[in-house]
Design an enzyme around this catalytic site. Structure first.
Site, short mmCIF file in Angstrom:
data_model
loop_
_atom_site.label_atom_id
_atom_site.label_comp_id
_atom_site.label_asym_id
_atom_site.label_seq_id
_atom_site.Cartn_x
_atom_site.Cartn_y
_atom_site.Cartn_z
N ASN A 1 -5.53 7.59 6.39
CA ASN A 1 -5.30 8.94 5.86
C ASN A 1 -6.41 9.22 4.85
O ASN A 1 -6.41 8.66 3.76
CB ASN A 1 -3.92 8.99 5.21
CG ASN A 1 -3.67 10.29 4.46
OD1 ASN A 1 -4.42 11.25 4.61
ND2 ASN A 1 -2.62 10.31 3.65
N LYS B 1 -7.02 11.93 3.33
CA LYS B 1 -6.61 12.91 2.30
C LYS B 1 -7.69 13.98 2.12
O LYS B 1 -8.38 14.32 3.06
CB LYS B 1 -6.25 12.19 1.00
CG LYS B 1 -5.25 11.05 1.21
CD LYS B 1 -4.65 10.56 -0.06
CE LYS B 1 -3.74 9.38 0.24
NZ LYS B 1 -3.04 8.91 -0.93
N HIS C 1 4.10 13.56 4.02
CA HIS C 1 3.52 12.58 3.09
C HIS C 1 4.09 12.85 1.69
O HIS C 1 4.33 14.01 1.33
CB HIS C 1 2.00 12.69 3.09
CG HIS C 1 1.32 11.60 2.34
ND1 HIS C 1 1.21 11.62 0.97
CD2 HIS C 1 0.77 10.44 2.75
CE1 HIS C 1 0.60 10.52 0.58
NE2 HIS C 1 0.32 9.79 1.64
N GLU D 1 2.78 13.06 -1.07
CA GLU D 1 2.01 14.05 -1.87
C GLU D 1 2.41 15.47 -1.48
O GLU D 1 2.47 16.36 -2.32
CB GLU D 1 0.50 13.81 -1.68
CG GLU D 1 0.06 12.55 -2.43
CD GLU D 1 -1.12 11.82 -1.82
OE1 GLU D 1 -1.81 12.38 -0.94
OE2 GLU D 1 -1.33 10.65 -2.21
N GLU E 1 6.54 4.54 2.92
CA GLU E 1 5.53 4.51 1.86
C GLU E 1 6.22 4.66 0.50
O GLU E 1 6.48 5.78 0.05
CB GLU E 1 4.54 5.67 2.04
CG GLU E 1 3.77 5.61 3.33
CD GLU E 1 2.42 6.31 3.18
OE1 GLU E 1 1.41 5.65 3.43
OE2 GLU E 1 2.39 7.49 2.79
N GLY F 1 -1.67 4.51 -3.87
CA GLY F 1 -2.83 4.75 -4.71
C GLY F 1 -2.75 4.08 -6.08
O GLY F 1 -3.54 4.36 -6.97
N SER G 1 -1.11 1.01 -0.90
CA SER G 1 -2.10 0.02 -1.34
C SER G 1 -2.31 -1.13 -0.35
O SER G 1 -2.48 -2.28 -0.76
CB SER G 1 -1.75 -0.50 -2.74
OG SER G 1 -1.73 0.58 -3.67
C1 PEP Z 1 -1.19 6.94 1.51
O1 PEP Z 1 -1.44 7.86 0.77
O2 PEP Z 1 -0.68 7.16 2.62
C2 PEP Z 1 -1.49 5.59 1.05
C3 PEP Z 1 -0.83 4.61 1.57
O3 PEP Z 1 -2.46 5.47 0.07
P1 PEP Z 1 -3.04 4.09 -0.52
O4 PEP Z 1 -3.34 3.18 0.64
O5 PEP Z 1 -4.30 4.51 -1.24
O6 PEP Z 1 -2.01 3.55 -1.43
#
Ligand code: PEP
Length: 254
Positions: free
Chosen positions: A12, A14, A98, A100, A170, A176, A216
């Site tokens: 992703n 973003k 997601h 966000e 997630e 992040g 992460s």
């Molecule tokens: C995400 O935003 O879907 C995600 C998993 O981000 P990160 O890998 O940076 O934690």
């Protein structure tokens, strides 16, 4: 570990990458993973790079995803993108709900379910995201939150559609932040999600649904996470913005 579900690892991107940067990244990924057959590989660039990345991916083993779409068909919806528009660029997957978007655009489970239905109506495979916040985990209500999100965001899908849907677990506190759920924490929630899917559909159907972990994921933790019995892939943010680290996650997962 041999699983009967094929791993699916998606990046992703973003709100990152100009068209030129996106092309650099996708060409690097293509080179790095050209020989990988064991994993479904997906990249989800921003809308503005879909056309260029789509052309770059022709005849490759990497599939294209989008990061969002409208629940509506084409019409008077300023600033929105319809599923049929994504199809023009051979998009196969679309990330929905997601955290966000749940947080900043206030997307509800009900809206996400409408988007998932619209995605299927255009033969796009939705990647439907669910996850608890840190305070929800610390308050001991992770299963309650995840159960509500899974039931709400997947409401109304048929058995055929859920088998073509990917669920992404997630945990919001791991996105992040550099904090990864332990492989056991991930497995526990994945097993719980599968139990909810059994209740919503049936055992055989639930066993065919792929559940990704996101939060992460990096080359150093991918192997252990992907080794868990109910973890069927990864949704990767930060580590997907660099070809080598995304490819290493894929290689370390096989
Ligand atoms: C995400 O935003 O879907 C995600 C998993 O981000 P990160 O890998 O940076 O934690």
């Amino acid at each position: 570990m041999v699983k009967d579900r094929k791993l699916i690892i998606a990046g992703n991107w973003k709100m990152n990458k100009t068209v030129a940067e996106a092309l650099d990244l996708v060409n690097g990924i293509k080179r790095e993973v050209a020989s990988v057959k064991e994993v479904d590989i997906v990249v989800a660039p921003p809308f503005t790079a879909l056309e260029s990345v789509s052309k770059a991916l022709l005849n490759s083993n990497v599939r294209l995803g989008a990061q969002n779409m409208s629940e509506n068909g084409p019409g008077a919806f300023t600033g929105e993108i319809a599923a049929t528009m994504l199809k023009e660029f051979s998009v196969r997957y679309v990330i929905l709900g997601h955290s966000e978007r749940r947080q900043y655009q206030k997307e509800s489970d009900e809206l996400i379910a409408k988007k998932a239905a619209a995605a299927h109506a255009s033969a796009l495979k939705p990647i439907v995201c669910v996850g608890e916040t840190l305070s929800e985990r610390e308050g001991g209500i992770t299963e309650k939150v995840i159960g509500t999100q899974v039931r709400g965001s997947l409401a109304g899908l048929t058995r055929e559609q859920i088998e073509e849907t990917i669920v992404a677990y997630e945990p919001v506190w791991a996105i992040g932040t550099g904090k990864t759920a332990s492989s056991q924490q991930a497995q526990d929630v994945h097993a719980f999600i599968r139990k909810v899917l059994v209740e919503m559909f049936d055992d055989a159907t639930a066993r065919r649904v792929r559940i990704q972990y996101g939060g992460s994921v990096k080359p150093s933790n991918a192997r252990e996470l992907m080794g868990m019995p109910d973890v069927d892939g990864a949704l990767v943010g930060g580590a997907a913005l660099e070809a080598r680290s995304f490819a290493d996650i894929i290689r370390n997962s096989i």
